[in-house]
Design an enzyme around this catalytic site. Structure first.
Site: not given
Length: 346
Positions: A61, A210, A212-213
């Site tokens: 990341y 979720l 990815r939103g």
């Protein structure tokens, strides 16, 4: 500990975490530009003070910048108060190609580098982020076992691992947790991966619970993605699939309205209701979203409501793969490794 955030145990090796974790990737990587560091440190502190003590990151990341951020945020925080989960083995080449590396020399090199960036003496939960299909998993886990014996790693995890790989890894050293994508629109792991984990007593960590939103705002999310948000390349967010997938979001929203909660809280509550061996790690960059996610722990679903959600979100309810083809090649269905007998140390 803040009220409402219970503790659970992942695996039988003694790892106790908040029942909901915090996925930190989006603070530094993938979902648009990195967010302001002071704001993200404030968010991490707010999470810890609210009882969310399981922080999830990876060396890829950024790369590396998310671990550095967490290291800065944890300055002055009692070490035993938080559970740091990070990962190695997923590498992004300058070309943008994703590769996995599980060579034992690299295992140690990656761990030492993560410890330095996080500025800690040990990692609570260290995952193989993606399985290297060129090296027997026993070799990779054997190197991790040495790190456990040295006190640099407390618990070992796998991410996107096939049932066979999980079994072979677990035979070398107990696997504490398997991280996998599990949500109302990603349920393929229910076929064989999750039953394998439960047979072996391995904890389950659900990433992207979720969608990815998507379960926060449906099509509005796809309309507002920036050009450097990697979700723009995901099949489920493409125009030809979004309209179909939004129908799923609308049905979830209708049930959430009846429940008096938000659709994202309902989607997260569904994951929480899968069992006490499951820890979802929703990510966010906003304190208000963090607080909303915590409230999902208080949403109680009846058997009838769970059944309704099951009927809405069947295994094939979503249209489109969860990753582009190159990334799908590194998911659990393709994560088998050569036999141990094939290994020749290099």
């Amino acid at each position: 500990m803040a009220a409402g955030v219970r503790r659970i145990k992942l695996g039988p090796q003694g790892l106790e975490v908040s029942a909901q974790g915090l996925g930190c990737m989006g603070m530094s990587f993938s979902y648009g530009l990195p967010k302001p560091e002071p704001d993200m440190i404030k968010l991490i502190h707010h999470a810890i003070n609210s009882g969310i003590t399981h922080l999830d990151t990876s060396d890829v990341y950024g790369p590396h910048t998310n671990e550095i951020l967490i290291g800065k945020a944890l300055k002055g925080v009692e070490r035993e108060k938080v559970q740091i989960a990070t990962k190695f083995a997923a590498r992004m080449l300058p070309s943008g190609e994703h590769v996995a590396c599980g060579h034992p020399d690299y295992v140690r090199e990656a761990c030492e580098a993560s410890l330095k960036r996080l500025d800690v003496d040990y990692i609570d939960l260290y995952y193989v982020h993606r399985i290297d299909t060129t090296i027997p998993v026993e070799i990779t886990v054997g190197a991790l076992k040495q790190l456990v014996e040295e006190g640099k790693v407390r618990h070992i995890g796998l991410s996107e691992a096939s049932p066979e790989t999980i079994r072979r890894a677990h035979a070398v050293h107990p696997i504490t947790a398997v991280q996998l994508e599990w949500s109302l629109w990603t349920r393929d792991a229910e076929e064989v991966v999750i039953p394998t984990c439960r047979e072996l007593g391995i904890g389950i960590v659900s990433f992207s619970p979720l969608g990815r939103g998507f379960f926060a705002s449906g099509t509005k999310l796809t309309e507002n993605l920036t050009s450097n948000d990697f979700r723009k390349s995901f099949p489920r967010f493409q125009k030809e699939n979004v309209e179909h997938n939004n129908k799923l979001f609308e049905q979830v929203t209708q049930l959430a309205t009846r429940k008096g909660c938000t659709p994202s809280q309902l989607a997260l509550a569904w994951v929480h209701h899968q069992g006490d061996d499951v820890c979802p790690i929703p990510g966010t960059t906003k304190i208000e979203n963090l607080e909303s996610n915590i409230k999902a722990l208080s949403v109680k679903l009846t058997p009838e409501e769970m059944a309704e959600l099951e009927s809405i979100a069947s295994a094939n309810a979503a249209k489109g793969d969860r990753y582009p083809p190159a990334m799908m090649a590194h998911t659990w269905r393709f994560a088998n490794t050569p036999p141990l007998s094939s290994w020749k140390a290099t």
